[in-house]
Design a protein around this motif. Structure first.
Motif, mmCIF file in Angstrom:
data_model
loop_
_atom_site.group_PDB
_atom_site.id
_atom_site.type_symbol
_atom_site.label_atom_id
_atom_site.label_comp_id
_atom_site.label_asym_id
_atom_site.label_seq_id
_atom_site.Cartn_x
_atom_site.Cartn_y
_atom_site.Cartn_z
ATOM 1 N N ARG A 44 42.356 35.363 40.285
ATOM 2 C CA ARG A 44 43.013 35.119 41.581
ATOM 3 C C ARG A 44 42.102 35.536 42.731
ATOM 4 O O ARG A 44 42.017 34.830 43.755
ATOM 5 N N GLY A 45 41.426 36.649 42.567
ATOM 6 C CA GLY A 45 40.506 37.091 43.610
ATOM 7 C C GLY A 45 39.358 36.124 43.802
ATOM 8 O O GLY A 45 38.932 35.867 44.941
ATOM 9 N N ALA A 48 40.623 33.044 45.631
ATOM 10 C CA ALA A 48 40.816 33.346 47.052
ATOM 11 C C ALA A 48 39.491 33.369 47.809
ATOM 12 O O ALA A 48 39.445 33.083 49.012
ATOM 13 N N GLU A 190 49.493 48.261 41.171
ATOM 14 C CA GLU A 190 48.485 48.720 42.137
ATOM 15 C C GLU A 190 47.080 48.376 41.656
ATOM 16 O O GLU A 190 46.224 47.929 42.432
ATOM 17 N N GLN A 193 46.392 44.585 42.016
ATOM 18 C CA GLN A 193 46.170 44.226 43.413
ATOM 19 C C GLN A 193 44.780 44.656 43.863
ATOM 20 O O GLN A 193 44.079 43.915 44.566
ATOM 21 N N ALA A 194 44.362 45.859 43.421
ATOM 22 C CA ALA A 194 43.041 46.359 43.783
ATOM 23 C C ALA A 194 41.942 45.478 43.194
ATOM 24 O O ALA A 194 40.929 45.200 43.845
ATOM 25 N N GLU A 196 42.172 42.245 42.413
ATOM 26 C CA GLU A 196 42.166 40.974 43.132
ATOM 27 C C GLU A 196 41.471 41.102 44.486
ATOM 28 O O GLU A 196 40.602 40.291 44.837
ATOM 29 N N GLU A 197 41.818 42.130 45.226
ATOM 30 C CA GLU A 197 41.237 42.306 46.556
ATOM 31 C C GLU A 197 39.747 42.633 46.488
ATOM 32 O O GLU A 197 38.953 42.130 47.297
ATOM 33 N N ALA A 198 39.356 43.442 45.515
ATOM 34 C CA ALA A 198 37.949 43.815 45.397
ATOM 35 C C ALA A 198 37.089 42.615 45.013
ATOM 36 O O ALA A 198 35.973 42.442 45.528
ATOM 37 N N THR A 200 37.736 39.427 45.626
ATOM 38 C CA THR A 200 37.638 38.551 46.796
ATOM 39 C C THR A 200 36.595 39.067 47.776
ATOM 40 O O THR A 200 35.746 38.305 48.266
ATOM 41 N N ALA A 201 36.636 40.371 48.051
ATOM 42 C CA ALA A 201 35.684 40.960 48.991
ATOM 43 C C ALA A 201 34.255 40.873 48.466
ATOM 44 O O ALA A 201 33.325 40.535 49.208
ATOM 45 N N SER A 204 32.821 37.432 48.649
ATOM 46 C CA SER A 204 32.609 36.999 50.037
ATOM 47 C C SER A 204 31.301 37.521 50.603
ATOM 48 O O SER A 204 30.903 37.158 51.712
#
Length: 276
Positions: A44-45, A48, A190, A193-194, A196-198, A200-201, A204
């Motif tokens: 997912r990350g 995104a 948690e 979510q971490a 996925e966000e990591a 994506t970042a 990027s």
């Protein structure tokens, strides 16, 4: 953007023991479900971040842990073995980045389910004289192909090992080792979510021209059994600095593939459970 995900199991959210990660273990079925959730968070990350091609290589044990129907539909799965490149099967120069999910610390480190590739059989490994495990060897091999390892998930020991090897890697600790079979667990929601966000970042900020390390390299492996090192002498180019150590000099990724042959030789000579 083309992404390769190598998915191991010992560093997955919530898993701490052999019964969690070995087929036939009382909690293995739950463990493989947890593995799928961590991998899907990484997928997912990546989506995104704009990834258009994602391949996941099941890199743990029998390499048949991830159920195809449980995997995010945006990813393709490489499943089963043998594989010529083992944990890095499917990785090519065409990939823009690699992500390691569920990785663990090397043999001798105090991390959850720590070992290097073969449990007790491999006592230690070095790449150009530097202690290395699955994390460092994966990073070095990918980097030689021009593919940066941008994100890694696992316990805090695995994360520390990754950043010590390459401080540009984004890491996500999903648990904190208290000992080899005990950890403080991050809540599953948690942790995902971490992840996925990591991812994506990290995707990027993939470098346009990643640093490619020099070749050739020297890989040194100290085995528990002298019979392994002795047998490996039958492979051209292998030397034995002592009775239990095998060494070879060559270029990555070919050296990584050769190491896979060494492990198949070692497996044919012994049959020890990896975590006893």
């Amino acid at each position: 953007m083309r992404i390769h995900i190598s998915a191991d199991m010992e560093g997955i959210t919530g898993l701490v023991g052999a019964d969690d990660v070995q087929p036939g273990g009382r909690d293995y079925e739950r463990g493989r479900s947890m593995m799928a959730e961590d991998v899907n968070a990484a997928v997912r990350g990546a989506v995104a971040a704009g990834a258009t091609d994602i391949v996941v290589n099941d890199a743990h044990g029998p390499m048949r842990n991830l159920l195809p129907e449980a995997l995010h539909p945006a990813a393709r799965l490489i499943r089963g073995r043998p594989k010529q490149m083992g944990m890095l099967e499917g990785l090519t120069r065409e990939h823009d980045a690699m992500i390691c999910v569920g990785y663990h610390a090397r043999a001798g480190a105090l991390g959850v389910l720590s070992h290097s590739f073969m449990g007790h059989e491999i006592e230690d490994m070095w790449l150009d004289g530097r202690p290395v495990g699955e994390i460092g060897l994966a990073q070095a091999t990918a980097a030689t192909l021009g593919v940066p390892l941008v994100a890694l998930t696992g316990d805090d020991a695995a994360c520390a090992e990754a950043t010590a090897w390459d401080d540009s890697i984004t890491t996500v600790p999903v648990k904190y080792a208290h000992d080899r079979f005990a950890a403080e667990l991050r809540p599953a929601a948690e942790a995902r979510q971490a992840i996925e966000e990591a991812v994506t970042a990290a995707l990027s900020a993939v470098p346009e021209a990643p640093l490619v390390p020099a070749n050739p390299r020297t890989l040194t492996v100290r085995w528990q059994s002298a019979s392994v090192a002795s047998t490996l002498l039958g492979i051209p180019g292998v030397t034995t600095p002592d009775s239990r150590t095998a060494e070879a000099h060559g270029e990555l990724p070919a050296l990584y593939r050769l190491f896979g042959v060494w492990m198949r030789v070692a497996a044919s000579l012994g049959n020890q459970p990896p975590y006893c």
